[in-house]
Motif scaffolding. Structure first.
Motif, PDB file in Angstrom:
ATOM      1  N   SER A  78       0.877  -1.262   0.255  1.00 27.02           N
ATOM      2  CA  SER A  78      -0.169   0.037   0.045  1.00 27.02           C
ATOM      3  C   SER A  78       0.874   1.363  -0.065  1.00 27.02           C
ATOM      4  CB  SER A  78      -0.780  -0.119   0.943  1.00 27.02           C
ATOM      5  OG  SER A  78      -1.882  -1.087   1.344  1.00 27.02           O
ATOM      6  N   SER A  79       1.837   1.398   0.749  1.00 24.13           N
ATOM      7  CA  SER A  79       2.867   2.294   0.735  1.00 24.13           C
ATOM      8  C   SER A  79       3.471   2.608  -0.411  1.00 24.13           C
ATOM      9  CB  SER A  79       3.953   2.191   1.815  1.00 24.13           C
ATOM     10  OG  SER A  79       3.194   2.031   3.282  1.00 24.13           O
ATOM     11  N   PHE A  80       3.756   1.786  -1.183  1.00 23.70           N
ATOM     12  CA  PHE A  80       4.508   1.504  -2.473  1.00 23.70           C
ATOM     13  C   PHE A  80       3.632   2.190  -3.724  1.00 23.70           C
ATOM     14  CE2 PHE A  80       5.126  -0.557  -6.604  1.00 23.70           C
ATOM     15  CZ  PHE A  80       6.494   0.054  -6.972  1.00 23.70           C
ATOM     16  N   LEU A  81       2.404   1.637  -3.496  1.00 22.61           N
ATOM     17  CA  LEU A  81       1.302   2.337  -4.357  1.00 22.61           C
ATOM     18  C   LEU A  81       0.966   3.699  -4.178  1.00 22.61           C
ATOM     19  CD1 LEU A  81      -1.256  -0.493  -4.659  1.00 22.61           C
ATOM     20  CD2 LEU A  81       0.582   0.334  -6.248  1.00 22.61           C
ATOM     21  N   ILE A  82       1.183   3.989  -2.756  1.00 23.54           N
ATOM     22  CA  ILE A  82       0.958   5.564  -2.539  1.00 23.54           C
ATOM     23  C   ILE A  82       1.969   6.404  -2.918  1.00 23.54           C
ATOM     24  CG2 ILE A  82       0.639   7.208  -0.492  1.00 23.54           C
ATOM     25  CD1 ILE A  82      -0.972   5.184   0.851  1.00 23.54           C
ATOM     26  N   GLY A  83       3.241   6.014  -2.791  1.00 19.48           N
ATOM     27  CA  GLY A  83       4.516   6.645  -3.177  1.00 19.48           C
ATOM     28  C   GLY A  83       4.823   6.684  -4.638  1.00 19.48           C
ATOM     29  N   ASN A  84       3.888   6.002  -5.384  1.00 19.44           N
ATOM     30  CA  ASN A  84       4.264   5.930  -6.900  1.00 19.44           C
ATOM     31  C   ASN A  84       2.807   6.079  -7.410  1.00 19.44           C
ATOM     32  OD1 ASN A  84       7.176   5.188  -7.337  1.00 19.44           O
ATOM     33  ND2 ASN A  84       6.534   3.917  -5.539  1.00 19.44           N
ATOM     34  N   PRO A  85       2.174   7.043  -7.428  1.00 18.87           N
ATOM     35  CA  PRO A  85       0.812   7.293  -7.948  1.00 18.87           C
ATOM     36  C   PRO A  85       0.664   7.360  -9.615  1.00 18.87           C
ATOM     37  CG  PRO A  85       1.634   9.422  -7.315  1.00 18.87           C
ATOM     38  CD  PRO A  85       2.524   8.433  -6.665  1.00 18.87           C
ATOM     39  N   GLU A  86       1.916   7.428 -10.327  1.00 14.86           N
ATOM     40  CA  GLU A  86       1.891   7.317 -11.687  1.00 14.86           C
ATOM     41  C   GLU A  86       1.649   6.104 -12.214  1.00 14.86           C
ATOM     42  OE1 GLU A  86       6.321   6.521 -10.401  1.00 14.86           O
ATOM     43  OE2 GLU A  86       4.290   7.971  -9.688  1.00 14.86           O
ATOM     44  N   ILE A  87       1.764   5.140 -11.490  1.00 14.76           N
ATOM     45  CA  ILE A  87       2.050   3.576 -11.891  1.00 14.76           C
ATOM     46  C   ILE A  87       0.555   3.535 -12.369  1.00 14.76           C
ATOM     47  CG2 ILE A  87       1.987   1.213 -11.181  1.00 14.76           C
ATOM     48  CD1 ILE A  87       3.896   1.845  -9.119  1.00 14.76           C
ATOM     49  N   ASP A  88       0.422   2.819 -13.823  1.00 19.77           N
ATOM     50  CA  ASP A  88      -0.938   2.786 -14.548  1.00 19.77           C
ATOM     51  C   ASP A  88      -0.699   1.020 -14.938  1.00 19.77           C
ATOM     52  OD1 ASP A  88       0.924   2.327 -16.667  1.00 19.77           O
ATOM     53  OD2 ASP A  88       0.053   4.123 -17.715  1.00 19.77           O
ATOM     54  N   SER A  89       0.209   0.304 -14.555  1.00 16.19           N
ATOM     55  CA  SER A  89       0.068  -1.082 -14.886  1.00 16.19           C
ATOM     56  C   SER A  89       0.789  -1.748 -13.881  1.00 16.19           C
ATOM     57  CB  SER A  89       0.487  -1.285 -16.211  1.00 16.19           C
ATOM     58  OG  SER A  89       1.618  -0.628 -16.683  1.00 16.19           O
TER      59      SER A  89
END
Length: 433
Positions: free
Chosen positions: A335-346
């Protein structure tokens, strides 16, 4: 809300035969019991509620069943299969024919194979081929097989596998080695059983790993050959070599050699990136299972980076599961990884079993699958089919893995030269990408 439904029941339909699963332990003093399961062997720890109609799991024509099964020795114990506490449990799986259901053992009425051949009016070679399940150059019709099995049942004849193996100087078994049972897809195991049964071999399974560094099947001669699958340590592979017995290595760290059956991990990553690009996704993340010591984890990571670089996409974001398990710590850090990288689209998930935790982490961070993040996983297992939304996945033809492994191993055991293929992945599109 994303759901990954599971149930302990089986969704498989009944097949021609059923498999008897026995776990034999070296520890005496427990109650023996045998559990009958459908012919498709399932992981005991969980069962998906979904059916598998979209799996590519057809076995080759001619998949048969063996008619022989030996009872466990009196000083051993038989346990219902559990995915836990498997350190030294040898799994014996054999196919028991619907026609006759004969068990191996002594023939109390003294019926011999020659008596059976005489009663059938057939040659000893034909009757022996039917009863052993290995025909070699002998050919016979389904009607002849039915006649022999029916006559054997009427006369009370039971083939003595133990005596036959002593005569032939073999054990009559093939050992399947894996670090844990989840490394072996159920369709692969089923095809291994069926292919071995056609060659009159039974299957032993032993878990190998840090908690079982000296597998008993490597210390004692209880098998004629080995099939090593997945995350096998170098120490165990060296011990396999020292036995002098033939072995087929299936997608292990050992990549070079005629007896190594590899999966095309780089080709799989190309399929994944092609899919993401076709959906307009350019910012890809790799979520690994933490097993960076294993070839397929490194190959997927490096293959993904190479494909992204070739297309001029944004630099790959990488997250490795620090706990090696899909637990709460993994969920929190993901969850922390996704919050810290909001640009990820895949996202490319290295293993299907991470899907429930990934879906939960995405939901907690306000990301929707697939509108915000497209997801593809590897393995095309029950997790990918049962997940909601269903998970686009990369998978090998698992039936082909089992049939090919046994075929190549039998050739090695017969002293023939072999060359194992590199198996290609296919993309199974579903709702997540």
């Amino acid at each position: 809300m994303y759901m990954v439904p599971f149930s302990m029941g089986s969704s498989r339909t009944s097949r021609e035969s059923e498999s008897t699963v026995r776990l034999i332990s070296g520890r005496p003093g427990r109650t023996s019991r045998i559990q009958k399961l459908p012919s498709e062997i399932h992981h005991a720890a969980w069962k998906p509620a979904a059916r598998h109609s979209d799996w590519s799991s057809s076995a080759p024509t001619g998949a048969g069943s063996s008619t022989a099964r030996r009872q466990a020795p009196a000083n051993k114990n038989i346990y219902f299969f559990s995915s836990q506490d498997l350190n030294f449990r040898i799994l014996i799986l054999s196919l028991e024919s619907e026609q006759g259901g004969m068990r191996m053992g002594g023939n109390k009425n003294g019926t011999k194979l020659t008596d059976l051949a005489k009663a059938c009016g057939l040659s000893l070679r034909v009757v022996n081929a039917v009863m052993t399940g290995y025909s070699g150059s002998v050919r016979y019709s389904p009607g002849t097989k039915d006649k022999v099995l029916e006559t054997a049942k009427r006369l009370g004849y039971r083939p003595n596998r133990f005596a036959r193996n002593l005569q032939n100087g073999c054990c009559g078994t093939i050992a399947v080695l894996a670090e844990n049972f989840f490394d072996i897809n159920e369709i692969t195991m089923d095809s291994i059983i069926r292919a071995s049964s056609q060659r009159s071999k039974m299957i032993l399974y032993e878990r190998v790993g840090a908690d079982n560094p000296n597998p008993r099947c490597l210390l004692e001669r209880i098998s004629d050959g080995f099939i090593a699958i997945g995350q096998i340590s170098e120490q165990v592979m060296e011990k396999i070599d020292r036995t002098g017995s033939p072995c087929i290595f299936v997608n292990t760290n050992r990549r070079k050699g005629a007896n190594c059956m590899n999966f095309d991990e780089r080709g799989a990553m190309k399929l994944a990136v092609d899919r993401f690009v076709s959906l307009g996704r350019e910012r890809i993340a790799f979520i690994g299972n933490g097993r960076t010591d294993h070839y397929f984890e490194k190959a997927r990571h490096m293959g993904l980076e190479a494909e992204i670089k070739k297309r001029g996409l944004a630099k790959l974001k990488i997250f490795e599961n620090p706990s090696l398990h899909p637990d709460n710590e993994f969920r929190k850090q993901l969850s922390s990884f996704l919050i810290g990288n909001p640009e990820i689209d895949s996202v490319l998930l290295s293993m299907d079993f991470m899907a429930p935790v990934f879906y939960d982490a995405a939901e907690k961070t306000g990301r929707s699958i697939p509108s915000d993040i497209a997801a593809i996983s590897v393995n095309n297992s029950e997790f990918s089919i049962a997940s909601r939304p269903s998970l686009t996945s990369l998978g090998i033809n698992r039936a082909e893995v089992g049939w090919t492994a046994v075929e190549k191993l039998m050739s090695l055991m017969e002293g023939k030269e072999v060359s194992c293929p590199t198996l290609k992945y296919s993309l199974f599109p579903r709702n997540s990408a």
